[in-house]
Design an enzyme around this catalytic site. Sequence first.
Site, mmCIF file in Angstrom:
data_model
loop_
_atom_site.group_PDB
_atom_site.id
_atom_site.type_symbol
_atom_site.label_atom_id
_atom_site.label_comp_id
_atom_site.label_asym_id
_atom_site.label_seq_id
_atom_site.Cartn_x
_atom_site.Cartn_y
_atom_site.Cartn_z
ATOM 1 N N HIS A 116 -14.205 -44.514 -5.957
ATOM 2 C CA HIS A 116 -13.130 -43.644 -5.347
ATOM 3 C C HIS A 116 -13.832 -42.202 -5.043
ATOM 4 O O HIS A 116 -15.221 -41.779 -5.235
ATOM 5 C CB HIS A 116 -12.622 -43.218 -7.252
ATOM 6 C CG HIS A 116 -11.860 -44.253 -7.211
ATOM 7 N ND1 HIS A 116 -10.219 -43.910 -7.475
ATOM 8 C CD2 HIS A 116 -11.739 -45.504 -7.661
ATOM 9 C CE1 HIS A 116 -9.493 -45.457 -8.011
ATOM 10 N NE2 HIS A 116 -10.369 -46.511 -7.580
ATOM 11 N N ASP A 135 -10.944 -41.268 -0.116
ATOM 12 C CA ASP A 135 -8.807 -41.829 -0.571
ATOM 13 C C ASP A 135 -8.104 -40.990 0.522
ATOM 14 O O ASP A 135 -6.869 -41.429 0.670
ATOM 15 C CB ASP A 135 -9.395 -41.364 -2.176
ATOM 16 C CG ASP A 135 -10.068 -42.441 -2.756
ATOM 17 O OD1 ASP A 135 -10.906 -43.047 -2.270
ATOM 18 O OD2 ASP A 135 -9.845 -42.429 -4.118
ATOM 19 N N GLU A 140 -10.855 -35.741 -7.287
ATOM 20 C CA GLU A 140 -11.348 -36.771 -9.220
ATOM 21 C C GLU A 140 -11.686 -35.648 -10.349
ATOM 22 O O GLU A 140 -11.454 -34.611 -10.063
ATOM 23 C CB GLU A 140 -12.883 -37.166 -8.235
ATOM 24 C CG GLU A 140 -12.696 -38.154 -7.376
ATOM 25 C CD GLU A 140 -11.483 -39.365 -7.329
ATOM 26 O OE1 GLU A 140 -11.787 -39.801 -8.779
ATOM 27 O OE2 GLU A 140 -11.034 -39.977 -6.472
ATOM 28 N N GLU A 170 -15.492 -43.258 -18.572
ATOM 29 C CA GLU A 170 -14.849 -43.996 -17.714
ATOM 30 C C GLU A 170 -14.688 -43.670 -16.586
ATOM 31 O O GLU A 170 -14.247 -43.829 -15.099
ATOM 32 C CB GLU A 170 -13.977 -43.724 -18.595
ATOM 33 C CG GLU A 170 -12.652 -45.286 -18.442
ATOM 34 C CD GLU A 170 -13.719 -46.584 -17.946
ATOM 35 O OE1 GLU A 170 -13.202 -47.015 -16.484
ATOM 36 O OE2 GLU A 170 -14.074 -47.044 -18.455
ATOM 37 N N ASP A 213 -6.026 -35.731 -2.078
ATOM 38 C CA ASP A 213 -7.031 -36.672 -3.688
ATOM 39 C C ASP A 213 -7.731 -35.499 -4.325
ATOM 40 O O ASP A 213 -7.986 -34.784 -3.551
ATOM 41 C CB ASP A 213 -7.213 -37.121 -3.331
ATOM 42 C CG ASP A 213 -7.475 -38.612 -4.229
ATOM 43 O OD1 ASP A 213 -6.380 -38.760 -5.084
ATOM 44 O OD2 ASP A 213 -8.613 -39.441 -4.004
#
Length: 241
Positions: free
Chosen positions: A153, A158, A10, A53, A8
Amino acid sequence: MSRQIFLDTETTGLSPDAGDRIVEIGCVEMVNRRLTGRHLHFYINPERPNNEEAVRVHGLTDEFLSDKPTFAALVDEILEYCAGAEIIIHNAAFDVGFLDAELARCGKGKFGDHISGVIDTLLMAREMFPGKSNNLDALCRRLEVDNSHRTLHGALMDAELLAEVYINMTRGQDALLMDVEDDNAATGGAGGDTISVDLSSFQLPVIQPSQQEAEDFAKALQDLDKASGGKTLWTAIQNVL
């Protein structure tokens, strides 16, 4: 040996084509359907500002990332860890798109050049649970994976949750056979030798299922058959009989 890696990332935003970059990568290794505990995890300086965001999603501020290594400084270690493995990602197009963009900057080709393949658990979930929400939180709830600690997150967290989700999504006949093998190894001699037991002297009662149990069993078989693309052994045997 079957080696799979749950991965995963980000990022600073949603579009690698617009210059967004990876700020965190987390990987969890599984060999022969057993989690090894050998993880890979880095926070990464994206060399550009975060989207506001995005920070609300992962909480990784520009200040926090400012002293972290760049992707170029970590690329060889990341590729060495992933080399030759099957990579399992939720919404793979997103993460692979960012990885391809990062590797292109480093002159390392595409991510697919370094691995054996990619499994997208989002596509799997949409096939198994059509018409339902299939984000990671929804799958955790549906498959009884504890995600109560997931307030933001995080790539490693994750990836760990995805590993549990994937194991539960694919836990069928092969997993049951593996459990039996593990039990034999635990009770066997050195090296996990299997103990042979003569069962001919046992008179085992046959207990018929209730109507509800039979219906639940039929539904479970239907789900397994759909998830395996019609390769469920029980269904094939019944068709022969």
